[in-house]
Design an enzyme around this catalytic site. Structure first.
Site, PDB file in Angstrom:
ATOM      1  N   HIS A   1       0.042 -15.620   8.092  1.00 44.97           N
ATOM      2  CA  HIS A   1       0.522 -14.489   7.312  1.00 44.97           C
ATOM      3  C   HIS A   1       1.926 -14.114   7.781  1.00 44.97           C
ATOM      4  CE1 HIS A   1       0.072 -11.175   4.550  1.00 44.97           C
ATOM      5  NE2 HIS A   1      -1.191 -11.511   4.322  1.00 44.97           N
TER       6      HIS A   1
ATOM      7  N   HIS B   1       0.806  -1.215   0.000  1.00 41.56           N
ATOM      8  CA  HIS B   1       0.000   0.000   0.000  1.00 41.56           C
ATOM      9  C   HIS B   1       0.844   1.272   0.000  1.00 41.56           C
ATOM     10  CE1 HIS B   1      -4.022  -1.820   0.495  1.00 41.56           C
ATOM     11  NE2 HIS B   1      -3.321  -2.811   1.013  1.00 41.56           N
TER      12      HIS B   1
ATOM     13  N   ASP C   1      -7.554 -12.538  -2.828  1.00 38.19           N
ATOM     14  CA  ASP C   1      -7.904 -13.618  -3.747  1.00 38.19           C
ATOM     15  C   ASP C   1      -8.311 -14.862  -2.962  1.00 38.19           C
ATOM     16  OD1 ASP C   1      -6.965 -12.852  -6.691  1.00 38.19           O
ATOM     17  OD2 ASP C   1      -5.480 -12.040  -5.299  1.00 38.19           O
TER      18      ASP C   1
END
Length: 414
Positions: free
Chosen positions: A106, A17, A360
């Site tokens: 993650h 980002h 996704d």
């Protein structure tokens, strides 16, 4: 590190980002026609928002060449490329619970352990946004490989979850034993693969089943993994740097550096362990001399090829001239919007985290051009190393036990 390659070197930059992502490509040969139009097609194939089964993040991923070319020709100097992050939503990651709890599976926790600080939004460098630079660089490598040697690189989806394009059977424990699979590798191209959107599995029935399955997983706020197969045709023989930089080792390094990868196999792979050596060995046969190879090298010299290709085009870590093919396994994306239990960063309490953001349900369809890009970078880097070796050999007298060099200085005809 953020740099890949030894002679053809690529350095990527950017987080999920931040304002932009991109790369620097060093070592590209001068004098090659190159514009954004050569790079954009692969960027478009990789970009998010392609279909209902990919992340809805709407990025156009328009590539801008910043340096290294003039009037559409490469200068031989570093090529800088940039893509703006236009649809970034850092606020999706501003929830206090996401500051307190690392997302299961993650990179939040491991990045914090390594650097002592982590990106406040998204996955930072672990995000698939980082692969934009790889795809841009790979497009440059591909253009040279195609122009100079006719190399063709095509990847496609071969499984999603338990849905397989070529399921293992008692007769064909590995796809390399399946004539249908081996015939497909000889002819498959990107146009054909993209006719089977959104999953990019070039089999109508399997493609439809995979798309339906991904849709079901998405609706359940979950995720699923799968595999991508890649074939590289017209690879010059002699590429690969034993002992520690064998071609299959370089390919494995490249593929396993892609986010969400968990496995790599080349040629017959793990299924090859289930057949006898007498079946697995690739007998050598004489290959006919093509007009194309004569024109390229100036030497009408026959070459060997193999009757079968269980080796995947690589023997002893060196390409043998047969198509190189391999398969890459991708895990289910770690970020899902389904509530999951986890612990705080301090480990002093447990809680429930439902991650936000756009993700996704399956990365495999969009991973196809990323796999192609990394394959191109590996072949390009190894080709340039081999070309340097041949150029140096040309300065020495030809010995009886050596293969005569080609007139163009590189006896690596296809």
């Amino acid at each position: 590190m953020s740099t890949f390659g030894k002679v053809f070197r690529v350095t990527t930059y950017g987080e999920s980002h931040c304002r932009s992502v991109g790369c620097i490509v060093d070592g590209c040969p001068p004098g090659m026609p190159l514009t954004e139009d050569d790079i954009q097609p692969q960027m478009t194939r990789r970009r998010p928002g392609q279909s209902a089964i990919t992340t809805p993040r709407n990025e156009k991923d328009r590539v801008m060449i910043q340096s290294g070319t003039e009037k559409g020709i490469t200068l031989g100097t570093p090529i800088g490329m940039m893509v703006l992050n236009e649809d970034q939503r850092p606020k999706d990651y501003g929830d206090k619970t996401m500051d307190m709890y690392p997302r299961p599976s993650h990179a939040d926790w491991t990045y914090l352990e390594k650097y002592g600080v982590k990106a406040s939004s998204g996955g930072g460098r672990s995000s698939a946004r980082e692969t934009i630079g790889r795809v841009a660089a790979g497009a440059i490598a591909e253009k040279y490989l195609k122009m100079a040697y006719g190399v063709e690189i095509t990847a496609f989806t071969t499984s999603v979850g338990g849905v397989h394009m070529f399921p293992p059977t008692a007769e064909y424990p590995t796809p390399s034993q399946n004539p249908a699979f081996m015939n497909l590798l000889q002819t498959i191209d990107r146009d054909t693969v993209d006719n089977f959107l959104p999953v990019r599995c070039p089999d109508e029935e399997a493609n439809e089943k995979m798309a339906d399955y991904i849709g079901q997983v998405r609706d359940a706020h979950d995720s699923i993994g799968g595999t991508v197969t890649c074939v590289i045709r017209n690879v010059p023989s002699g590429l690969g740097e034993p002992c520690f930089d064998k071609m299959e080792a370089e390919l494995a390094h490249a593929m396993l550096s892609i986010p969400a990868t968990k496995g790599f196999e080349i040629g017959s792979g793990f299924g090859g362990c289930e057949v006898l050596g007498s079946v697995h060995n690739d007998p050598f046969i004489r290959a006919p001399v093509t007009e194309e190879s004569v024109a390229k090298t100036g030497i009408p010299r026959s070459k060997l090829t193999t009757k079968t290709n269980n080796s995947g085009g690589v023997q002893g870590g060196i390409t043998n001239g047969a198509p190189v093919y391999f398969r890459v396994a991708f895990k289910p994306p770690a970020t899902i919007s389904q509530a999951q239990t986890t612990a705080t960063y301090e480990g002093d309490a447990e809680g429930v985290l439902a991650a936000k953001g756009r993700h996704d349900p399956c990365v495999v369809p969009r991973a196809v051009p990323i796999v192609e890009a990394m394959a191109a970078l590996v072949v390009m880097d190894n080709l340039m190393q081999q070309m340097a070796r041949h150029a140096a050999r040309l300065q020495l007298p030809t010995l009886k036990q050596t293969v005569p060099p080609a007139e163009n200085g590189v006896s690596m005809d296809t």
